[in-house]
Design a protein around this motif. Structure first.
Motif, PDB file in Angstrom:
ATOM      1  N   ASP A  73       0.836  -1.165   0.154  1.00 11.64           N
ATOM      2  CA  ASP A  73      -0.009   0.019   0.096  1.00 11.64           C
ATOM      3  C   ASP A  73       0.902   1.190  -0.040  1.00 11.64           C
ATOM      4  OD1 ASP A  73      -2.547   1.459   0.101  1.00 11.64           O
ATOM      5  OD2 ASP A  73      -2.575   1.498   2.234  1.00 11.64           O
ATOM      6  N   VAL A  74       0.392   2.270  -0.632  1.00  7.90           N
ATOM      7  CA  VAL A  74       1.111   3.710  -0.650  1.00  7.90           C
ATOM      8  C   VAL A  74       0.005   4.678  -0.515  1.00  7.90           C
ATOM      9  CG1 VAL A  74       2.270   5.242  -1.897  1.00  7.90           C
ATOM     10  CG2 VAL A  74       2.853   2.931  -2.567  1.00  7.90           C
ATOM     11  N   GLN A  75       0.058   5.721   0.377  1.00  9.15           N
ATOM     12  CA  GLN A  75      -0.827   6.611   0.741  1.00  9.15           C
ATOM     13  C   GLN A  75      -0.098   7.814   0.761  1.00  9.15           C
ATOM     14  OE1 GLN A  75      -2.665   5.611   4.438  1.00  9.15           O
ATOM     15  NE2 GLN A  75      -4.212   4.264   3.220  1.00  9.15           N
ATOM     16  N   SER A  76      -0.627   8.925   0.293  1.00  6.99           N
ATOM     17  CA  SER A  76      -0.458  10.462   0.055  1.00  6.99           C
ATOM     18  C   SER A  76      -0.358  10.901   1.554  1.00  6.99           C
ATOM     19  CB  SER A  76      -1.036  11.112  -0.910  1.00  6.99           C
ATOM     20  OG  SER A  76      -2.525  11.296  -0.201  1.00  6.99           O
ATOM     21  N   ALA A  77       0.222  12.043   1.742  1.00  7.84           N
ATOM     22  CA  ALA A  77       0.065  12.537   3.115  1.00  7.84           C
ATOM     23  C   ALA A  77      -1.409  13.017   3.306  1.00  7.84           C
ATOM     24  CB  ALA A  77       0.852  13.865   2.882  1.00  7.84           C
ATOM     25  N   ALA A  78      -2.285  13.190   2.315  1.00  4.83           N
ATOM     26  CA  ALA A  78      -3.543  13.578   2.476  1.00  4.83           C
ATOM     27  C   ALA A  78      -4.362  12.368   3.171  1.00  4.83           C
ATOM     28  CB  ALA A  78      -4.135  14.364   1.352  1.00  4.83           C
ATOM     29  N   GLN A 102      -2.934   8.610   8.062  1.00  2.00           N
ATOM     30  CA  GLN A 102      -3.325   9.275   9.577  1.00  2.00           C
ATOM     31  C   GLN A 102      -1.911   9.595  10.154  1.00  2.00           C
ATOM     32  OE1 GLN A 102      -4.011   5.673  11.859  1.00  2.00           O
ATOM     33  NE2 GLN A 102      -2.013   4.651  11.491  1.00  2.00           N
ATOM     34  N   TYR A 103      -0.735   9.631   9.409  1.00  2.00           N
ATOM     35  CA  TYR A 103       0.583  10.050   9.994  1.00  2.00           C
ATOM     36  C   TYR A 103       0.834  11.551   9.376  1.00  2.00           C
ATOM     37  CZ  TYR A 103       1.184   5.274  11.362  1.00  2.00           C
ATOM     38  OH  TYR A 103       1.135   4.043  11.835  1.00  2.00           O
ATOM     39  N   GLY A 104      -0.006  12.038   8.242  1.00  2.00           N
ATOM     40  CA  GLY A 104       0.223  13.402   8.013  1.00  2.00           C
ATOM     41  C   GLY A 104       1.528  13.508   6.847  1.00  2.00           C
ATOM     42  N   ALA A 105       1.903  12.309   6.448  1.00  2.00           N
ATOM     43  CA  ALA A 105       2.983  12.163   5.519  1.00  2.00           C
ATOM     44  C   ALA A 105       2.893  10.979   4.815  1.00  2.00           C
ATOM     45  CB  ALA A 105       4.355  12.149   6.527  1.00  2.00           C
ATOM     46  N   GLU A 106       3.626  11.016   3.502  1.00  2.00           N
ATOM     47  CA  GLU A 106       3.413   9.879   2.765  1.00  2.00           C
ATOM     48  C   GLU A 106       3.773   8.640   3.355  1.00  2.00           C
ATOM     49  OE1 GLU A 106       5.094   9.017  -1.705  1.00  2.00           O
ATOM     50  OE2 GLU A 106       6.140   9.890  -0.355  1.00  2.00           O
ATOM     51  N   THR A 107       2.957   7.581   3.166  1.00  2.00           N
ATOM     52  CA  THR A 107       3.385   6.136   3.925  1.00  2.00           C
ATOM     53  C   THR A 107       3.529   5.033   2.950  1.00  2.00           C
ATOM     54  OG1 THR A 107       1.120   5.842   4.166  1.00  2.00           O
ATOM     55  CG2 THR A 107       2.320   6.951   6.075  1.00  2.00           C
ATOM     56  N   PHE A 108       4.150   4.232   3.179  1.00  4.49           N
ATOM     57  CA  PHE A 108       4.256   2.870   2.531  1.00  4.49           C
ATOM     58  C   PHE A 108       4.063   1.875   3.335  1.00  4.49           C
ATOM     59  CE2 PHE A 108       7.095   6.210   0.623  1.00  4.49           C
ATOM     60  CZ  PHE A 108       6.663   5.872  -0.525  1.00  4.49           C
TER      61      PHE A 108
END
Length: 124
Positions: A66-71, A74-80
């Motif tokens: 999974d990859v999530q943008s900062a938006a 839940q961490y307020g930053a891009e996550t992998f």
């Protein structure tokens, strides 16, 4: 001289892991928080260290699941999100021949991810 070769990647891993927070989300699965806008090399390096810290072997493969943008995160930053014990569904998404960290299914061996630490060290 042998110590310098070993110390280099370890020092790079420690530096990278301080930049990128890692959080457990399940058995053999963890999230890497990219608060510093690190590039692919640094992210793979930190993922390799994260996998080793969680019991992966050098020959195990680390998969981007999974990859999530900062938006979105839940961490307020891009996550992998990475795993080294993929499900059948995750294996079906696996992509061979790519190490682009922002693509679901990309994967490397822990050993290959660790080699990114050596490259990262020269770039920082």
């Amino acid at each position: 001289m042998g110590l310098a070769i070993v110390a280099g990647p370890l020092a790079a891993q420690q530096k990278t892991s301080k930049r990128n927070q890692v959080a457990d989300v399940g058995a053999a699965t963890f999230v890497l928080v990219n608060k510093w806008g690190s590039g692919d090399q640094s992210i793979w390096c930190a993922a390799g260290k994260g996998a080793l810290d969680r019991g992966a072997a050098w020959k195990d493969r680390i998969y981007v699941v999974d990859v999530q943008s900062a938006a979105q995160s839940q961490y307020g930053a891009e996550t992998f999100t990475f795993t080294f014990r993929p499900t059948q569904d995750q294996l079906a998404q696996a992509k061979s021949g790519t190490s682009a960290v922002r693509e679901i299914g990309s994967n490397l061996t822990v050993n290959s991810a660790n080699r990114r630490c050596q490259r990262d060290m020269g770039a920082t």
